[in-house]
Design a protein around this motif. Structure first.
Motif, PDB file in Angstrom:
ATOM      1  N   LEU A 232       0.832  -1.199   0.000  1.00 38.06           N
ATOM      2  CA  LEU A 232       0.000   0.000   0.000  1.00 38.06           C
ATOM      3  C   LEU A 232       0.865   1.248   0.000  1.00 38.06           C
ATOM      4  N   LEU A 233       1.968   1.200   0.758  1.00 40.06           N
ATOM      5  CA  LEU A 233       2.873   2.343   0.772  1.00 40.06           C
ATOM      6  C   LEU A 233       3.475   2.553  -0.600  1.00 40.06           C
ATOM      7  N   PHE A 234       3.760   1.463  -1.287  1.00 42.29           N
ATOM      8  CA  PHE A 234       4.293   1.551  -2.646  1.00 42.29           C
ATOM      9  C   PHE A 234       3.254   2.160  -3.572  1.00 42.29           C
ATOM     10  N   GLU A 235       2.045   1.753  -3.447  1.00 44.40           N
ATOM     11  CA  GLU A 235       0.976   2.290  -4.301  1.00 44.40           C
ATOM     12  C   GLU A 235       0.799   3.786  -4.076  1.00 44.40           C
ATOM     13  N   GLU A 236       0.911   4.222  -2.815  1.00 44.92           N
ATOM     14  CA  GLU A 236       0.700   5.636  -2.507  1.00 44.92           C
ATOM     15  C   GLU A 236       1.714   6.523  -3.214  1.00 44.92           C
ATOM     16  N   GLN A 237       2.915   5.999  -3.409  1.00 44.46           N
ATOM     17  CA  GLN A 237       3.980   6.797  -4.012  1.00 44.46           C
ATOM     18  C   GLN A 237       3.707   7.102  -5.474  1.00 44.46           C
ATOM     19  N   PHE A 238       2.793   6.341  -6.101  1.00 45.09           N
ATOM     20  CA  PHE A 238       2.511   6.556  -7.522  1.00 45.09           C
ATOM     21  C   PHE A 238       1.132   7.191  -7.763  1.00 45.09           C
ATOM     22  N   LEU A 239       0.547   7.767  -6.715  1.00 43.37           N
ATOM     23  CA  LEU A 239      -0.759   8.410  -6.865  1.00 43.37           C
ATOM     24  C   LEU A 239      -0.640   9.915  -6.707  1.00 43.37           C
ATOM     25  N   CYS A 240      -1.265  10.614  -7.619  1.00 46.17           N
ATOM     26  CA  CYS A 240      -1.299  12.084  -7.540  1.00 46.17           C
ATOM     27  C   CYS A 240      -2.273  12.471  -6.427  1.00 46.17           C
ATOM     28  N   SER A 241      -1.847  13.341  -5.533  1.00 43.42           N
ATOM     29  CA  SER A 241      -2.694  13.736  -4.400  1.00 43.42           C
ATOM     30  C   SER A 241      -3.823  14.677  -4.807  1.00 43.42           C
ATOM     31  N   ILE A 242      -3.804  15.118  -6.064  1.00 46.32           N
ATOM     32  CA  ILE A 242      -4.892  15.984  -6.541  1.00 46.32           C
ATOM     33  C   ILE A 242      -5.991  15.156  -7.204  1.00 46.32           C
ATOM     34  N   CYS A 243      -5.624  14.347  -8.177  1.00 44.83           N
ATOM     35  CA  CYS A 243      -6.636  13.544  -8.868  1.00 44.83           C
ATOM     36  C   CYS A 243      -6.809  12.170  -8.255  1.00 44.83           C
ATOM     37  N   LEU A 244      -5.826  11.799  -7.367  1.00 44.42           N
ATOM     38  CA  LEU A 244      -5.877  10.519  -6.674  1.00 44.42           C
ATOM     39  C   LEU A 244      -5.789   9.335  -7.628  1.00 44.42           C
ATOM     40  N   ASP A 245      -5.299   9.578  -8.809  1.00 49.21           N
ATOM     41  CA  ASP A 245      -5.087   8.509  -9.774  1.00 49.21           C
ATOM     42  C   ASP A 245      -3.575   8.347  -9.971  1.00 49.21           C
ATOM     43  N   VAL A 246      -3.196   7.309 -10.674  1.00 49.45           N
ATOM     44  CA  VAL A 246      -1.783   7.081 -10.974  1.00 49.45           C
ATOM     45  C   VAL A 246      -1.247   8.250 -11.794  1.00 49.45           C
ATOM     46  N   PHE A 247      -0.039   8.629 -11.493  1.00 55.30           N
ATOM     47  CA  PHE A 247       0.560   9.793 -12.154  1.00 55.30           C
ATOM     48  C   PHE A 247       0.444   9.725 -13.662  1.00 55.30           C
ATOM     49  N   THR A 248       0.113  10.859 -14.259  1.00 56.57           N
ATOM     50  CA  THR A 248       0.180  11.061 -15.706  1.00 56.57           C
ATOM     51  C   THR A 248       1.075  12.278 -15.929  1.00 56.57           C
ATOM     52  N   GLU A 249       2.244  12.049 -16.608  1.00 55.12           N
ATOM     53  CA  GLU A 249       3.267  13.099 -16.749  1.00 55.12           C
ATOM     54  C   GLU A 249       3.620  13.683 -15.381  1.00 55.12           C
ATOM     55  N   PRO A 250       4.201  12.883 -14.486  1.00 53.60           N
ATOM     56  CA  PRO A 250       4.521  13.371 -13.150  1.00 53.60           C
ATOM     57  C   PRO A 250       5.608  14.433 -13.177  1.00 53.60           C
ATOM     58  N   VAL A 251       5.406  15.475 -12.373  1.00 55.06           N
ATOM     59  CA  VAL A 251       6.386  16.562 -12.249  1.00 55.06           C
ATOM     60  C   VAL A 251       6.616  16.801 -10.768  1.00 55.06           C
ATOM     61  N   ALA A 252       7.818  17.268 -10.411  1.00 54.72           N
ATOM     62  CA  ALA A 252       8.147  17.600  -9.031  1.00 54.72           C
ATOM     63  C   ALA A 252       8.311  19.103  -8.926  1.00 54.72           C
ATOM     64  N   ILE A 253       7.702  19.704  -7.894  1.00 53.96           N
ATOM     65  CA  ILE A 253       7.867  21.144  -7.673  1.00 53.96           C
ATOM     66  C   ILE A 253       8.956  21.347  -6.627  1.00 53.96           C
ATOM     67  N   LEU A 254       9.271  22.609  -6.323  1.00 55.58           N
ATOM     68  CA  LEU A 254      10.453  22.936  -5.525  1.00 55.58           C
ATOM     69  C   LEU A 254      10.431  22.331  -4.129  1.00 55.58           C
ATOM     70  N   CYS A 255       9.253  22.100  -3.559  1.00 55.72           N
ATOM     71  CA  CYS A 255       9.180  21.530  -2.209  1.00 55.72           C
ATOM     72  C   CYS A 255       9.398  20.031  -2.222  1.00 55.72           C
TER      73      CYS A 255
END
Length: 545
Positions: free
Chosen positions: A7-30
């Protein structure tokens, strides 16, 4: 369900906004990761450039670059999620009327919850991040609902999380700063509590109304049952009455036939005796005639002269000129039979009326006279139970309810439903008794008629009884009433009058439509130089066994 490590592994690949698996994942400064489209859309809807997770603010929007490593890992994870979703959720596809999961691709599965923050509905599989991710656990989950977009402000694309009590509508935070800036707004939760309390109060009132209506239904059913019982009893009584009536008629008919036939037999016996006596005289006359014929043919002079003295005189016979046998049955035979039948029927009618009076006397009410309605030529007793004429007017103050010209007075109590009954002693030579409508005319000459809201029976000149219906009805009573009973059935539209002492019915107004209060009506009528000074007296009802 997956283990905690998976479950922890799954959480790392979910966008916290759409709650779906990342699509074109980007990292911001934080350091937090989001779908490129999700973070851009988020920043487009807010005045601040900050991280949705940690709320760290940036002076300007940072450049966004897709993390290819996370993108590849997310693609593999998406495939495994689809396989897992297929294997674990095939047993609960969406049925008609159910809310579908917004994340499922291909076959849509039944949603277990809807998120008011994400504005999406999730099936069992796609709901797991909200159950394990610390940030997602804070989201508000509700029972699955459709059209979550209706919870967004159409103008600002913000969540409707405030309530404007001024306009009685839901608004977002930006609405509160613009169109509703001066309005009284509160959080939805606060208004929810208030409305819920109001709904609870209204619900309690509705429950009371339901109970009241159910009780009314129960009362109506009970009334129908009572009515059915009364109807059955009335039918039984009527059958008994009509059976007795038929027996009386049959008995009277049999008695009449027996009397007529006996008279016929007596006439036949008398005729037979007369005929026998006449035949004897005829035989004697025929014998004399034979002797005369023989004597007239004789040649013996001596024999004729010796026999003629006894044969020349007529034989003695009875004077039949005044003797006859009547062919009819006598005057009044049928009339007397019908009169006897009438007396028998009247006896049965009195029994019927007596039973009727016993039933309606249970509706007796206490009636007193209303002094404010009494004509100035009337005198009321102190207990307001008697009224009589006076030749001199009283000094009553003027009152819009007072009879100005007619010698009348109303009862103090009015009735607008149900049944009521009262009795009045009437020993004068002229009087009026009945009921009057609340808005009936009392000024000047009045007309005693249902059209003018008066239902009454009157006596004039000691023996002229009338019912003032739509047209005057002459009443012919067998005896002069000493006490009159008045019965009113408001719902049935009936006003009936009875001779209490003789237990007989006088008259009934039927098919009336009452729309206002009815008051007992009395008039001892104008005194004829003191000859009609006998009072009308409201009497207590004496119940009979």
């Amino acid at each position: 369900m997956a283990s905690s490590s998976s479950l922890l592994f799954e959480e790392q690949f979910l966008c916290s906004i759409c709650l779906d698996v990342f699509t074109e994942p980007v990292a911001i400064l934080c350091g937090h990761n989001f779908c490129k489209a999700c973070i851009r859309k988020y920043w487009d809807t807010t005045d601040l450039c900050q991280c949705p997770m940690c709320k760290k603010s940036f002076d300007r929007r940072p450049d966004l670059f897709v993390n290819t490593f996370i993108s590849e890992m997310a693609a593999q994870f998406r495939k495994s999620i689809q396989v897992k979703a297929t294997s674990s959720s095939d047993h609960c596809p969406t049925e008609p009327g159910e809310v579908a999961c917004d994340v499922c691709t291909g076959t849509k599965h039944k949603a277990l919850k809807s998120c008011l923050v994400c504005l999406a509905s999730y099936c069992e599989t796609h709901l797991e991040p909200h159950q394990i991710a610390p940030a997602l656990k804070k989201h508000k989950l509700i029972e699955p609902v459709e059209n979550l977009e209706d919870r967004m402000c159409k103008e600002h694309d913000k969540l409707l999380e405030l309530f404007c009590r001024t306009d009685q509508t839901c608004v977002c935070v930006l609405c509160m700063k613009t169109d509703h800036k001066t309005h009284y707004t509160v959080p939805l939760k606060e208004e929810y509590g208030k409305k819920k309390a109001q709904l609870g109060k209204t619900g309690a009132q509705v429950q009371q109304m339901i109970q009241k209506q159910l009780q009314k239904v129960k009362d109506i059913k009970h009334s129908v049952a009572l009515s059915k019982r009364d109807t059955e009893r009335e039918i039984a009584d009527s059958m008994q009455f009509f059976t007795a009536l038929v027996h009386s008629i049959e008995r009277s008919q049999a008695d009449f036939i027996e009397v007529v036939e006996e008279k016929q037999k007596a006439a036949e016996r008398k005729a037979a005796g007369l005929i026998k006596e006449l035949e004897q005289e005829i035989t004697e006359l025929q014998r004399r005639n034979t002797e005369l014929e023989q004597l007239t043919h004789t040649e013996d002079h001596l024999h004729l002269l010796q026999s003629s003295p006894s044969l020349c005189s007529l034989p003695p016979t009875k004077d039949w000129s005044k003797i006859s046998v009547h062919s009819g049955q006598g005057v009044g035979t049928l009339r007397r039979a019908v009169s006897q039948l009438e007396e028998a029927l009247w006896s049965e009618v009195k029994k019927l009326c007596d039973a009727e009076l016993k039933r309606i006397q249970q509706y007796s009410v206490d009636v007193t006279l209303d002094a404010d309605t009494a004509n100035v030529h009337l005198i009321l007793s102190k207990d307001r139970k008697q009224v009589r004429q006076s030749n001199t007017p009283n000094n009553h103050h003027d009152n819009p309810n007072r009879f100005s010209k007619c010698s009348s007075v109303l009862g103090n109590e009015g009735f607008s439903s149900g049944r009521f009954y009262y009795e009045v002693q009437v020993k004068g030579d002229s009087w009026d008794i009945g009921v009057a409508g609340e808005s009936s005319n009392r000024k000047g000459d009045i007309i005693l008629s249902p059209l003018d809201l008066y239902w009454s029976v009157v006596l004039r000149n000691g023996n002229e009884y009338k019912a003032n219906d739509d047209s005057v009805v002459q009443l012919f009573l067998r005896e002069k009433p000493q006490k009159v009973g008045v019965f009113v059935d408001y719902e049935e539209g009936q006003v009936s009058f009875y001779d209490v002492k003789n237990r007989s019915h006088i008259y009934s107004f039927t098919g009336c439509t009452f729309t206002e209060k009815l008051y007992p009506y009395f008039s001892p009528y104008f005194s004829n130089r003191g000859k009609n000074s006998v009072p009308l007296i409201i009497c207590p009802v004496e119940y009979t066994d």
